[in-house]
Structures are given as structure tokens and as C-alpha cells.
Design an enzyme around this catalytic site. Structure first.
Site, PDB file in Angstrom:
ATOM      1  N   HIS A 181      -0.119   8.864   1.717  1.00 19.10           N
ATOM      2  CA  HIS A 181      -0.982   9.229   0.577  1.00 19.10           C
ATOM      3  C   HIS A 181      -1.825   8.102   0.000  1.00 19.10           C
ATOM      4  CE1 HIS A 181       0.734  13.236   0.261  1.00 19.10           C
ATOM      5  NE2 HIS A 181       1.958  12.752   0.132  1.00 19.10           N
ATOM      6  N   CYS A 229       9.035  15.546  -0.561  1.00 18.15           N
ATOM      7  CA  CYS A 229       8.358  14.454   0.139  1.00 18.15           C
ATOM      8  C   CYS A 229       9.354  13.331   0.443  1.00 18.15           C
ATOM      9  CB  CYS A 229       7.151  13.960  -0.646  1.00 18.15           C
ATOM     10  SG  CYS A 229       5.646  14.929  -0.291  1.00 18.15           S
TER      11      CYS A 229
END
Lengths: 268, 200
Positions: A181, A229
Site C-alpha cells: 500500500h 490484511c
């Protein structure tokens, strides 16, 4: 209005759609999202959440009406957009889940173990009370600017901690949140990865959670997103309302600050 | 006076980053629980992970990077039978398989390499990620010993060539076995492998 009947219809429709979705790409998903328009099936979960908030529960048989989400006891409107924030009564920064846990233990007399036992649904479940409460509370901030507390020293320290957690590499795959990310325009297989270190990326992601997951037929919270996640990162299980969960969400909320809340969102 | 300020500044940097890493670990330890076969043991960092956890803005310590790069390189074994290439068909399965080492995975099954999560390989496969470069047509680089060694090393411990690379250390971290690595190598190099058969 016959809520029960509407819900059955919706569930069946969503069920049918999700079967086709499983094998489909983002483009098709966008079409479904358009078809649904304002009819986010999370609406039923939001109703539930409101009912649960006002219903007496726990050993003390009291409702959550006196729960202070940061804007004073019982004030729900606008509260979610200002979380995570520092709460003087616990001398800590809390997100919505940590705060609900506090209210459930303090006001309703539940134990921490009871609240943390099963905060999030497993696949196939119909949703937990926590998920419904968070959906309703977030909906009460819809359209308001994301404005997490950053005035208190502990709030700023929590942001710094969140940033360090975001870059912390560990486990057999050496992954951190940043692995997936910290770049723009990336994807894993076909799933788009937001760049959560930038304002646009964090804003779009943060504003849309909690979210109704079409493929799972339930509302998921941002706390669940952090936990899942972490699972992909090959880490152990993240505890709801834990310091790491709160700090990661603070990092995202501050990076996305100023954008309008649009939760519960609608996800794949 | 000037000297003192500089010293304080240096001490601050060294001290604060040291405290940070420990603090992050302590927080994680309190925030996570064992799940199935995955324990909080995984939260501990090795030297390389600790070095590669600085936020982007942090300045790089070139000397330390060189040390860690050299250490990574020196630990890469040569395949025990001197053979770098296995069976590309088995390698294709390893490359597609994204499972392994998550607490939701079955520890009895063999781990996947999950190469498609980050790389394009067979150009006919559309579900590929782009965290890493496309490897379609990789075999065109030829099968010289230098090329084989480079790729083997890259897969064993990517940090030998690119410190703080985003790719997992498939060999050094024990994610894939030597045989699986040979099979994946064949998937990259074999002229019959779909990676090399057609160009996009």
C-alpha cells in the site's frame, strides 16, 4: 413497512449477484454497484445497529444510550468522523470498537472476553452486534469531514506509532502494510491496491469503511479490515480495539482527513 | 556549543529510532494473539527486516545496507545437485498458488510462491499483479550459468541484489523448497513454458 420481507428479497438478490461476482472482474462489480445505487443493503444492518444501541443488554440490563463516543454521552451524530480520538476517562486513544468495548463493559457489565470473543462474523454468518452498531454509528457521520483528534499529545503519538506499524516488516514473507500500500496504481492479481500513504488513497479507503461486502453478504468494519490484511501479511490475529488496531486506523484517518465520510460503503 | 548540539542531535536520532522499533514490537505483542499454527513469534524482526522498516522518508545508511547485502549474498546455497532447472509444469502450479503460511491456510499443504500476485508471467493469464516487473518472455535472457545463478539468488534471497526489495525471500525464509525453486526456475526459463511460448 415490512422490513423482514424486504430483507429476504434483498438477501436473495444479493446472494444471486455474489455468485456471479465471485468469478468476475472489477468492471462488472462497478456495474452492480451502479445498479444498486443508493440501495445499499447495509441499510438493514444500520436499522439493526440502531435497535441494538437502544436495547437494554448485559448483566446490568442497560442500553448504550449513555455511551460517550467523544461528543458527549448519547451523541452519535458526527461522532464516527472524529474517531479515533483521545478519551480522558481511559487516558488512551480509542477507535469506535475500543470505545464500544469500553461502554459495554462499563455500562452494561459485560466482560472484555465476552465483547472480544467474536467481534467479527465468520464467512456465512449473518453479522454480529458489533458490526451492526458500527454500521449505524458510521452512517450517523455520513457526509461529514474525516476529522480524527490530533490536538492531544497522545493522539499525535498514536499517529506516529501507526506510521511505524505501517512500515514494520516481519513474518516469513517480510511483508509490511507498505509492501502492498505505499505505491500508486498497483494491484495484487486483479485487486486494486490503494496507496494509503497519500491523502487521496487514504481518503477513499477510510471514508468507505465500514462496508457491506457483497461477496460475503455482511458489513465489515475497519477493524476487521486491519485484521484481515494482517492475516494476508502472515501475521497472527489482530485483537479488536487493540493499540495496534487503533494506531493503524489513526494513521489512515489522519492521512485521509478532510474528505467526506461515505460509509457504509459497498465492496466486492 | 555547535559540537554539543550536533552530538545531541545524533544521539536523538539514534536513540529515538532504537526506541521506536522496540516500542512497535511491544505494541504488536500486546495487540495480537496466536491463531492456529501462527504464533506471535513471527512479530520478532531479524536484522534485515528491522533495517527495511524505515518509513520512506528516512535517510538510508549506505554502509549498513552494503553489509546486509553482502550477508544475504554469502548465504545463498548452490542447488545440491548443481541443477538449477526442474519441471516447468510443476513450477507453474507453484507460481499460481497464493496459499501458504497464513493462519487461514492448511499447514499440511505445500506453500505457494504466489508469483502472479506481483508479476505477469504467462501472457495469456490476465489475473496478474504489478507490484513487480513483468516476467513474460523471461527465457529470452538465455540459460547461461550467470543468468541461472542470478535468478536462483534472486529467488533465494532477493536482498542480495536489491536491499529492501518487496519480494519475499523464498529460499532463505523457507517458503519454498529447493525442488519447488528449481521447478519455478524451469517455469521462467524453459522454452516450452507458457512464460516464453507467446509474446503479448
Amino acid at each position: 413497512m415490512n422490513k423482514g420481507f424486504m430483507r429476504v428479497i434483498f438477501t436473495v438478490l444479493i446472494g444471486l449477484w455474489s455468485v456471479t461476482l465471485l468469478s468476475d472482474t472489477e468492471g462488472v462489480f462497478d456495474q452492480y454497484r451502479e445498479m444498486l445505487g443508493d440501495d445499499n443493503p447495509a441499510i438493514f444492518v444500520i436499522f439493526d445497529g440502531e435497535e441494538i444501541w437502544y436495547a437494554p443488554a448485559g448483566p446490568k440490563s442497560v442500553s448504550l444510550e449513555q455511551c460517550d463516543l467523544g461528543l458527549g454521552p448519547g451523541v452519535v451524530e458526527g461522532a464516527y468522523a472524529q474517531l479515533p480520538r483521545y478519551f480522558p476517562d481511559v487516558d488512551r486513544v480509542q477507535d469506535v470498537e475500543a470505545r464500544l468495548e469500553y461502554c459495554m463493559t462499563q455500562l452494561q457489565g459485560l466482560t472484555t472476553e465476552e465483547v472480544r470473543g467474536k467481534p467479527y462474523s465468520l464467512r456465512g454468518d449473518l453479522g454480529t452486534e458489533l458490526e451492526a452498531l458500527v454500521a449505524w454509528i458510521a452512517d450517523q457521520s455520513s457526509g461529514l469531514a474525516i476529522a480524527p483528534g490530533q490536538a492531544h499529545a497522545k493522539e499525535r503519538a498514536t499517529y506516529a506509532l501507526g506510521e511505524n506499524l505501517f512500515y514494520y516488516r516481519a513474518g516469513p514473507h517480510d511483508f509490511s502494510c507498505a509492501t502492498c500500500h505505499e505505491q500508486t496504481g498497483r494491484r495484487i492479481r486483479l485487486q486494486a491496491l490503494p496507496n494509503l500513504t497519500t491523502h487521496p488513497g487514504a481518503a477513499e479507503a477510510y471514508s468507505s469503511w465500514p462496508a457491506y461486502r457483497i461477496s460475503q453478504g455482511i458489513v465489515r468494519t475497519m477493524g476487521w479490515r486491519m485484521r484481515d490484511c494482517m492475516r494476508q501479511q502472515r501475521m497472527p490475529e489482530l485483537i479488536m480495539g487493540s493499540q495496534a488496531s487503533v494506531a493503524l486506523q489513526t494513521y489512515l484517518a489522519v492521512n485521509g482527513a478532510g474528505a467526506s465520510m461515505a460509509a457504509p460503503g459497498l465492496k466486492r | 556549543m555547535m559540537m554539543k548540539t550536533i552530538m545531541q542531535f545524533l544521539a536523538f536520532i539514534i536513540f529515538s529510532s532504537a526506541v521506536c522499533a522496540d516500542e512497535v514490537y511491544d505494541v504488536l505483542l500486546e495487540s495480537m494473539t496466536d491463531k492456529n499454527f501462527v504464533t506471535v513469534e513471527r512479530l520478532k524482526q531479524d536484522e534485515l527486516q528491522a533495517f527495511c522498516s524505515q518509513p520512506r522518508s528516512a535517510s538510508a545508511d549506505e554502509a549498513r545496507a552494503a553489509e546486509l547485502r553482502a550477508a544475504a549474498l554469502s548465504d545463498v546455497p548452490i542447488p545440491s545437485d548443481q541443477n538449477y532447472l526442474g519441471d516447468w509444469q510443476r513450477g507453474e502450479k507453484v507460481a499460481s498458488n497464493g496459499r501458504g503460511l497464513q493462519y487461514s491456510d492448511d499447514p499440511e499443504q505445500e506453500n505457494g510462491g504466489n508469483c502472479y500476485a506481483c508479476h505477469q508471467l504467462d501472457p495469456a493469464e490476465v489475473a496478474y499483479g504489478n507490484l513487480g516487473p513483468s516476467l513474460s518472455g523471461y527465457g529470452a535472457r538465455g540459460q547461461s550459468i550467470a543468468m541461472l545463478q542470478y535468478t536462483w539468488t534472486k529467488l533465494w534471497n532477493t536482498h542480495a541484489y536489491n536491499i529492501c526489495s518487496h519480494m519475499p525471500r523464498f529460499g532463505a525464509a523457507g517458503i519454498l523448497t529447493e525442488q519447488q525453486l528449481r521447478d519455478v526456475m524451469a517455469f521462467l526459463f524453459d522454452p516450452q513454458s507458457p512464460v516464453n511460448r507467446t509474446q503479448p
